[in-house]
Design an enzyme around this catalytic site. Structure first.
Site, PDB file in Angstrom:
ATOM      1  N   GLY A 295     -10.089   0.741   1.886  1.00 32.75           N
ATOM      2  CA  GLY A 295      -9.979   1.673   3.001  1.00 32.75           C
ATOM      3  C   GLY A 295      -8.777   1.392   3.888  1.00 32.75           C
ATOM      4  O   GLY A 295      -8.668   1.953   4.976  1.00 32.75           O
TER       5      GLY A 295
ATOM      6  N   HIS B 235      -1.912  11.284  -3.577  1.00 36.27           N
ATOM      7  CA  HIS B 235      -1.650  10.838  -2.201  1.00 36.27           C
ATOM      8  C   HIS B 235      -0.811  11.859  -1.448  1.00 36.27           C
ATOM      9  O   HIS B 235      -1.070  12.135  -0.279  1.00 36.27           O
ATOM     10  CB  HIS B 235      -0.950   9.477  -2.194  1.00 36.27           C
TER      11      HIS B 235
ATOM     12  N   ALA C 244       6.586   5.380   1.602  1.00 41.69           N
ATOM     13  CA  ALA C 244       5.885   5.034   0.364  1.00 41.69           C
ATOM     14  C   ALA C 244       6.797   4.181  -0.511  1.00 41.69           C
ATOM     15  O   ALA C 244       7.937   4.560  -0.781  1.00 41.69           O
ATOM     16  CB  ALA C 244       5.475   6.304  -0.372  1.00 41.69           C
ATOM     17  N   THR C 245       6.273   3.035  -0.954  1.00 41.48           N
ATOM     18  CA  THR C 245       7.088   2.104  -1.738  1.00 41.48           C
ATOM     19  C   THR C 245       6.735   2.097  -3.223  1.00 41.48           C
ATOM     20  O   THR C 245       7.407   1.430  -4.007  1.00 41.48           O
ATOM     21  CB  THR C 245       6.948   0.675  -1.193  1.00 41.48           C
ATOM     22  N   GLY C 246       5.696   2.824  -3.615  1.00 36.59           N
ATOM     23  CA  GLY C 246       5.244   2.816  -5.002  1.00 36.59           C
ATOM     24  C   GLY C 246       6.214   3.503  -5.944  1.00 36.59           C
ATOM     25  O   GLY C 246       6.881   4.465  -5.572  1.00 36.59           O
TER      26      GLY C 246
ATOM     27  N   SER D  58      -5.465   2.161   3.597  1.00 34.07           N
ATOM     28  CA  SER D  58      -4.575   3.298   3.843  1.00 34.07           C
ATOM     29  C   SER D  58      -5.237   4.340   4.733  1.00 34.07           C
ATOM     30  O   SER D  58      -4.598   4.899   5.631  1.00 34.07           O
ATOM     31  CB  SER D  58      -4.139   3.932   2.530  1.00 34.07           C
TER      32      SER D  58
ATOM     33  N   ALA E  10      -8.157  -3.954  -2.976  1.00 32.94           N
ATOM     34  CA  ALA E  10      -7.988  -2.629  -3.565  1.00 32.94           C
ATOM     35  C   ALA E  10      -9.163  -1.736  -3.183  1.00 32.94           C
ATOM     36  O   ALA E  10     -10.318  -2.172  -3.183  1.00 32.94           O
ATOM     37  CB  ALA E  10      -7.891  -2.752  -5.090  1.00 32.94           C
TER      38      ALA E  10
END
Length: 188
Positions: free
Chosen positions: A30, A66, A50-52, A32, A27
């Site tokens: 860096g 983001h 994006a999967t979130g 992303s 987490a």
């Protein structure tokens, strides 16, 4: 054998960027940022897959942050489950899939069959004609989780990353913003 597309259909890749790159790390390591730099070295437009999912206010704020922090040229596609379909739909555009472990979480919560979903992802990657960068959290370096679902998640993430790493051309591990090359296949 690395995931590749027919040579005649692959767009011009920058030096050192194979058809598919897997980026792993902890987490806030860096991952992303590094993935975005690899994709934006290519001509725009780029797809940000994006999967979130925003299950709470804090995650809603993260997603909003983001979205606004991405450079001009990104097209965001939010898809929590059918990532293989999105990869196929945008086969000729550079794609950043962020993140594999959120995708895996979504699959587990929906009680989907992980091996089938993984195979669909691998098949879609093999069909692509543009570079793909995949981002995932390395979660297997810590203690054994206390709960069954958390242990299943940790195990499934490790297996997913292993299957992808065996197939892709490049694997990076990011720590403190610094990339460590774990695998780099020679250019074809």
């Amino acid at each position: 054998m690395p995931v590749t597309a027919p040579q005649s259909d692959i767009i011009q890749l920058p030096a050192g960027l194979p058809a598919t790159t897997l980026i792993l790390g902890g987490a806030r390591s860096g991952k992303s940022r590094h993935a975005e730099a690899l994709i934006t070295a290519l001509p725009a437009p780029w797809i940000y897959l994006a999967t979130g999912r925003a299950f709470d206010t804090e995650m809603q704020e993260r997603i909003a942050h983001h979205r606004v922090s991405r450079a001009e040229g990104w097209q965001t596609v939010e898809e929590p489950l059918a990532v293989a379909d999105v990869l196929r739909a945008h086969a000729t555009r550079p794609v950043l899939l962020d993140c594999l472990t959120l995708w895996l979480t979504n699959l587990l919560l929906e009680e989907r069959h992980i091996p089938d979903a993984t195979q669909a992802l691998l098949a879609a990657l093999a069909e692509r004609r543009a570079p793909t960068v995949l981002v995932g959290n390395e979660v297997g370096l810590g203690i054994v989780p206390e709960h069954k679902l958390a242990r299943q998640f940790r195990d499934e993430a490790g297996l997913l990353h292993q299957r992808l790493a065996a197939q892709v051309g490049k694997v990076l591990f990011i720590a403190a913003g610094l990339p460590l090359v774990l695998k780099e296949s020679p250019p074809a």
